[in-house]
Design a protein around this motif. Structure first.
Motif, short mmCIF file in Angstrom:
data_model
loop_
_atom_site.label_atom_id
_atom_site.label_comp_id
_atom_site.label_asym_id
_atom_site.label_seq_id
_atom_site.Cartn_x
_atom_site.Cartn_y
_atom_site.Cartn_z
N LYS A 179 39.07 28.81 53.59
CA LYS A 179 39.81 28.48 52.42
C LYS A 179 38.75 28.21 51.45
O LYS A 179 39.09 28.63 50.20
N LYS B 153 37.88 31.63 50.01
CA LYS B 153 38.86 32.21 49.33
C LYS B 153 38.91 31.59 47.88
O LYS B 153 39.09 32.36 47.17
N LEU B 154 38.71 30.39 47.69
CA LEU B 154 38.53 29.54 46.67
C LEU B 154 37.52 30.04 45.83
O LEU B 154 37.62 30.32 44.70
N LYS C 200 36.00 32.72 45.89
CA LYS C 200 36.22 34.39 45.57
C LYS C 200 37.24 34.40 44.30
O LYS C 200 36.91 35.21 43.50
N ASP C 201 38.37 33.75 44.45
CA ASP C 201 39.13 33.67 43.36
C ASP C 201 38.51 33.01 42.19
O ASP C 201 38.96 33.64 41.05
N TYR C 202 37.73 32.07 42.27
CA TYR C 202 37.04 31.61 41.04
C TYR C 202 36.46 32.68 40.49
O TYR C 202 36.35 32.77 39.43
N ASP D 69 36.37 35.92 40.56
CA ASP D 69 37.43 36.69 40.35
C ASP D 69 37.83 36.44 38.71
O ASP D 69 37.84 37.21 37.97
N GLN D 70 38.38 35.05 38.64
CA GLN D 70 38.86 34.68 37.46
C GLN D 70 37.73 34.67 36.44
O GLN D 70 37.95 34.98 35.19
N ASP E 3 37.44 38.13 35.17
CA ASP E 3 38.37 38.53 34.21
C ASP E 3 38.41 37.64 32.89
O ASP E 3 38.70 38.35 31.96
N ARG F 28 45.85 35.22 34.85
CA ARG F 28 46.47 34.08 35.62
C ARG F 28 45.51 32.77 35.76
O ARG F 28 44.30 32.94 36.22
N ASN G 281 44.09 29.64 37.56
CA ASN G 281 43.86 29.21 38.96
C ASN G 281 43.84 27.56 38.72
O ASN G 281 43.16 26.96 38.03
N PHE H 199 40.52 25.97 39.03
CA PHE H 199 39.43 26.46 38.53
C PHE H 199 38.36 25.62 37.84
O PHE H 199 37.39 25.52 37.97
#
Length: 138
Positions: free
Chosen positions: A63, A66-67, A69-71, A73-74, A77, A87, A89, A92
């Motif tokens: 988890k 993943k968090l 990685k999402d951070y 990526d955002q 972006d 989008r 998060n 974030f």
């Protein structure tokens, strides 16, 4: 068939609690420079269990990855122009507070020791050229 793992979705409340524990100053100070994080993840697991969230260390570690990685990526972006509105998060801000000032990849001192060695070599050659008048470099 018994070895098949069932995926359990993390609730918003569970994720928020996990991030609150992970982002605490106590946990972050323990993680700073730690090469073995299992005991720290075990502490997080115990705190989550006490709050009624049943997760194993592997699930917690996945988890967190993943968090992060999402951070990243955002963040990437947000740096791109013409990409529309990315989008948002919901976590974030917490992740940015903890990870925002850190480089994505941390060098473990190899660069520092190499820099010190180079600086000492330059200092030695400058001292030698100052004490030996015949060794001026033109």
């Amino acid at each position: 068939m018994d070895a098949i793992k069932q995926k359990q979705q993390w609730s918003e409340e569970e994720t928020s609690f996990f991030l609150a524990v992970w982002s605490s100053a106590e946990v972050q100070s323990k993680l700073e420079g730690a090469s073995r994080t299992k005991p720290i993840l075990q502490q997080i697991q115990r705190e989550m269990a006490a709050a009624g969230f049943d997760r194993n260390i592997e699930q917690i570690n996945n988890k967190l990855k993943k968090l992060k990685k999402d951070y990243r990526d955002q963040k990437k972006d947000l740096g791109r122009s013409g990409n529309g509105r990315p989008r948002r998060n919901p976590h974030f801000d917490i992740l940015d507070a903890v990870l925002g000032d850190r480089p994505a990849c941390q060098v473990t001192g190899a660069l520092n020791s190499a820099t010190v060695m180079l600086e000492s070599m330059v200092d030695d050659s400058l001292q030698q050229s100052c004490t030996d008048p015949g060794s001026y470099i033109f």
